[in-house]
Scaffold this active site. Structure first.
Site, PDB file in Angstrom:
ATOM      1  N   LYS A  77     -14.382  45.797 -60.442  1.00 30.26           N
ATOM      2  CA  LYS A  77     -14.455  45.054 -61.702  1.00 30.26           C
ATOM      3  C   LYS A  77     -13.731  43.706 -61.681  1.00 30.26           C
ATOM      4  O   LYS A  77     -14.078  42.797 -62.438  1.00 30.26           O
ATOM      5  CB  LYS A  77     -13.907  45.909 -62.836  1.00 30.26           C
ATOM      6  CG  LYS A  77     -14.816  47.032 -63.280  1.00 30.26           C
ATOM      7  CD  LYS A  77     -15.885  46.519 -64.232  1.00 30.26           C
ATOM      8  CE  LYS A  77     -16.651  47.647 -64.889  1.00 30.26           C
ATOM      9  NZ  LYS A  77     -17.565  47.183 -65.945  1.00 30.26           N
ATOM     10  N   ASP A 120     -12.868  50.723 -70.272  1.00 31.61           N
ATOM     11  CA  ASP A 120     -12.645  52.131 -69.959  1.00 31.61           C
ATOM     12  C   ASP A 120     -11.601  52.272 -68.856  1.00 31.61           C
ATOM     13  O   ASP A 120     -11.251  53.386 -68.481  1.00 31.61           O
ATOM     14  CB  ASP A 120     -13.953  52.783 -69.520  1.00 31.61           C
ATOM     15  CG  ASP A 120     -14.922  52.950 -70.675  1.00 31.61           C
ATOM     16  OD1 ASP A 120     -14.525  53.519 -71.698  1.00 31.61           O
ATOM     17  OD2 ASP A 120     -16.073  52.499 -70.561  1.00 31.61           O
TER      18      ASP A 120
END
Length: 400
Positions: A77, A120
């Site tokens: 990410k 998340d």
């Protein structure tokens, strides 16, 4: 070989009609990767060949891109967050992205600003890493039920982390309201009306891993993949990576398959309807990074036009992928893969052991000539839960 049937609902994409998107192509990925190469600690993550597993599955090749070795953050990410923040700062301060450097920005002593996002776990960790590298602040919001380990990964980087009592999509809306009240910069990986530039940059940043994989396959003298399996939450990574491969290889020349948890399968349902479908509720799945109920409107058109199939699967499929990647057959390389990272490989392992294996392979057009690419997008980002699954058998299987 033992047999067991895990739940995997597969829908063919009736709207498959390959169309490139100039925002998500090879050129955009190369620009992002050039920037990433200037970050301290950058190196391409491994592309592992699962030779014995491919033999057992009856295909020519299975590859796993191991994003657990991305910088020191155990997930891919950071690629999106860092590129988006760099582009955002360059636009805000009229800087040149071609020679922008996190180190130089920090040393220049620019006034402090605050970056915020909903996550998340992995995306927020990347934003927190970037904020610390730039000498800036970060406030990260997480949905109800977030892992304490993932919270700690974020706070260890100096960011403030707030866990809400809402699901992911409602937490995004809270983040937006709070940012507007305080004048913070939002770095979110999904888009809405009036907010498209940052999520576009995030998706372009993710394509660095695709450019690496294509380069690695060429260096290994491998032919391009016939099948690319991509896991999806809102669809930002899947869209960005698929856009790259569609531009490079032509979407008509490979089977792109999008995989989601059955408790958060907004893209699977969108594929059935032919338009974006939002789902609400708790979205309770072990695949925390994919627990999203609203598609990214930037990614959805790419997936709608260029993916051939969508799969909605139970949590046990991801758990199986974690266990097989951690304990692969013969001399295949071991990969520590988390819940969201392992689900695509889990689909292949579930097919291998399924009583209807031949029918499933036919449905996905898997033949002895097939060359499959999967991406393990994260490592054991929640070490406790990883052990519960791999050591203790959580989300196990029932044999036929």
């Amino acid at each position: 070989m033992s047999q067991f049937a895990l739940k995997m609902d597969i829908v063919d994409n009736a709207r498959f009609s390959p169309k490139p998107d100039p925002r998500f192509n090879r050129e955009a990925a190369i620009s992002a990767r050039r920037f990433h190469q200037g970050l301290t600690g950058y190196r391409p993550t491994p592309l592992n060949t699962m030779t014995q597993f491919a033999h057992e599955l009856g295909v020519a090749q299975v590859l796993v891109k191991d994003e657990s070795q991305r910088f020191d953050l155990n997930a891919f990410k950071i690629l999106g967050g860092t590129w988006a923040i760099a582009r955002l700062l360059c636009r805000k301060l009229d800087l040149n992205i071609e020679n922008f450097s996190f180190r130089q920005f920090r040393e220049a002593g620019h006034p402090k600003m605050t970056f915020t996002t909903t996550t998340d776990g992995n995306h927020g960790r990347g934003v927190a890493w970037a904020a610390r590298a730039l000498g800036q602040n970060a406030v990260i919001y997480m949905p109800k039920g977030s892992s304490p380990w993932r919270v700690k990964h974020i706070t260890d980087l100096g960011a403030e982390c707030i866990v809400t009592d809402m699901n992911y999509d409602d937490t995004v809306r809270l983040t937006m309201r709070t940012a507007a009240e305080h004048g913070w910069e939002v770095v979110q990986d999904t888009a809405w009306e009036g907010y498209t530039d940052v999520p576009t940059w995030i998706m372009q940043g993710y394509a660095t891993l695709a450019d690496e994989a294509a380069e690695q396959m060429e260096a290994m003298r491998l032919k391009p993949p016939t099948h690319i399996l991509l896991q999806a939450g809102v669809g930002a990574m899947a869209g960005g990576v698929l856009g790259y491969f569609a531009d490079r290889y032509g979407a008509e020349n490979f089977n792109a398959i999008i995989v989601e948890p059955d408790r958060a399968d907004c893209l699977y349902r969108s594929a059935i309807k032919g338009d974006m479908v939002n789902i609400g509720g708790e979205l309770n799945t072990i695949m925390a990074g994919l627990a999203c109920g609203e598609p990214n409107p930037l990614g959805w058109p790419l997936l709608r036009d260029n993916a051939r199939q969508f799969i909605s699967c139970e949590d046990s499929v991801a758990a199986l992928g974690m266990r097989v990647l951690g304990n692969p057959p013969a001399q295949d390389p071991r990969t520590i893969s988390g819940e969201s990272g392992a689900v695509c490989f889990g689909v292949l392992a579930a097919i291998l052991h399924h009583p209807q294996r031949d029918a499933l392979k036919k449905q996905l057009n898997l033949t002895p000539e097939s060359r499959i690419l999967t991406i393990s997008t994260e490592g054991d980002t929640d070490p406790q839960h990883y052990r519960e699954v791999v050591w203790e058998g959580k989300n196990g299987i029932t044999h036929c």
